[in-house]
Design an enzyme around this catalytic site. Structure first.
Site, PDB file in Angstrom:
ATOM      1  N   HIS A  30       0.824  -1.222   0.000  1.00 55.82           N
ATOM      2  CA  HIS A  30       0.000   0.000   0.000  1.00 55.82           C
ATOM      3  C   HIS A  30       0.853   1.265   0.000  1.00 55.82           C
ATOM      4  O   HIS A  30       0.359   2.340  -0.336  1.00 55.82           O
ATOM      5  CB  HIS A  30      -1.002  -0.015   1.163  1.00 55.82           C
ATOM      6  CG  HIS A  30      -0.418   0.251   2.505  1.00 55.82           C
ATOM      7  ND1 HIS A  30       0.043  -0.755   3.338  1.00 55.82           N
ATOM      8  CD2 HIS A  30      -0.216   1.405   3.180  1.00 55.82           C
ATOM      9  CE1 HIS A  30       0.491  -0.220   4.458  1.00 55.82           C
ATOM     10  NE2 HIS A  30       0.348   1.093   4.397  1.00 55.82           N
ATOM     11  N   ASP A  92       0.121  -7.690   1.249  1.00 56.95           N
ATOM     12  CA  ASP A  92       0.536  -6.286   1.295  1.00 56.95           C
ATOM     13  C   ASP A  92       2.057  -6.195   1.399  1.00 56.95           C
ATOM     14  O   ASP A  92       2.618  -5.924   2.466  1.00 56.95           O
ATOM     15  CB  ASP A  92      -0.148  -5.600   2.484  1.00 56.95           C
ATOM     16  CG  ASP A  92       0.085  -4.104   2.532  1.00 56.95           C
ATOM     17  OD1 ASP A  92       0.575  -3.557   1.537  1.00 56.95           O
ATOM     18  OD2 ASP A  92      -0.223  -3.501   3.576  1.00 56.95           O
ATOM     19  N   SER A 195       4.113   2.523   8.103  1.00 52.81           N
ATOM     20  CA  SER A 195       3.809   1.489   7.110  1.00 52.81           C
ATOM     21  C   SER A 195       5.034   1.117   6.297  1.00 52.81           C
ATOM     22  O   SER A 195       5.852   1.976   5.947  1.00 52.81           O
ATOM     23  CB  SER A 195       2.725   1.989   6.150  1.00 52.81           C
ATOM     24  OG  SER A 195       1.481   2.053   6.773  1.00 52.81           O
ATOM     25  N   GLY A 196       5.142  -0.168   5.988  1.00 57.36           N
ATOM     26  CA  GLY A 196       6.243  -0.640   5.171  1.00 57.36           C
ATOM     27  C   GLY A 196       7.512  -0.933   5.942  1.00 57.36           C
ATOM     28  O   GLY A 196       8.428  -1.581   5.428  1.00 57.36           O
TER      29      GLY A 196
END
Length: 242
Positions: A30, A92, A195-196
């Site tokens: 994402h 994801d 995120s990530g």
């Protein structure tokens, strides 16, 4: 944490990533979505490695205590997992190929991956890190300037799924390619813009990628991570085919 990367767009941090190879970093799928359910181009994203303080880096201040100056890198290719869709948190995960190989130093190093799919890490303490928001309510908090880390406990997937269902998300499903980490009472979690980034095991292996959740650090709603061991074969097939 010499393996952590700040992903930037138009000069601002927006996601984390992890160095896994001299030419590849790993992030969440994402993170490379552009808001229109399409993937960004590699040229739209830069990475910063060996980073500690974002403000010092942007102002050109080099703090000797934190080692060598951070290094900005560019990307040649972005390869999301073939089954990932921008509107769905399943699968994801994405690989990003660097334009030039990384010159490893004391402060820029790859992370080791764990490929044992039988080990679920339940009840183990793990470490998540990033430059994300310090509060779910962005009016009260801010994005971290200095890299922060937090210790979180890995949950059993079924218990996590039930906890989500009991806390207002009756249709929640936690798949075997995901994992949950946090605390029953909340209080400590990854948050927006983490995120990530990496979730590391107690032996310092990369076991998770910050993926999704409901808010940040809410009771009964631990963070949801992409389970890295389920994707090692895919990563190898991409990296060694190029």
């Amino acid at each position: 944490m010499p393996y952590i990367v700040s992903l930037t767009r138009r000069g601002g941090h927006f996601c984390g990533a992890t160095i896994i190879h001299e030419k590849w970093v790993l992030t969440a799928g994402h993170c490379i979505c552009n808001g229109l359910n399409k993937f960004m181009k590699a040229s739209q994203i830069q990475g910063v490695m060996g980073l500690h303080s974002i403000s010092q880096y942007l102002n050109g201040i080099h703090n000797e205590r934190n080692g060598a100056a951070p290094v900005q890198v560019n990307f040649k290719n972005i390869i999301p997992h073939p089954n990932y869709e921008c509107t769905n948190p399943k699968n994801d995960i994405a690989l990003m190929e660097l334009l030039q190989p990384i010159l490893f130093t004391k402060h820029i190093q790859p992370s080791c991956l764990i490929s044992d799919t039988q080990r679920n890490h339940e009840n183990e303490l793990a470490t998540v890190a990033g430059w994300g928001w310090t509060q779910e309510n962005q009016a009260e908090g801010d994005r971290a300037d200095i890299l922060r880390k937090a210790s979180v406990r890995v949950w059993n997937n079924n218990i996590c799924e039930r906890s989500y269902q009991l806390n207002g998300r009756p249709n929640s499903v936690i798949t075997d390619s995901q994992m949950c980490a946090g605390y029953e009472n909340g209080g400590i979690d990854s948050c927006w813009a983490d995120s990530g980034g990496p979730l590391m095991s107690k032996e310092n292996f990369l076991i998770g990628v910050v993926s999704t959740g409901i808010g940040c650090a809410r009771p009964g709603l631990p963070g949801i991570y992409t389970r890295v061991s389920k994707f090692v074969q895919w990563m190898e097939s991409v990296i060694f085919s190029r």
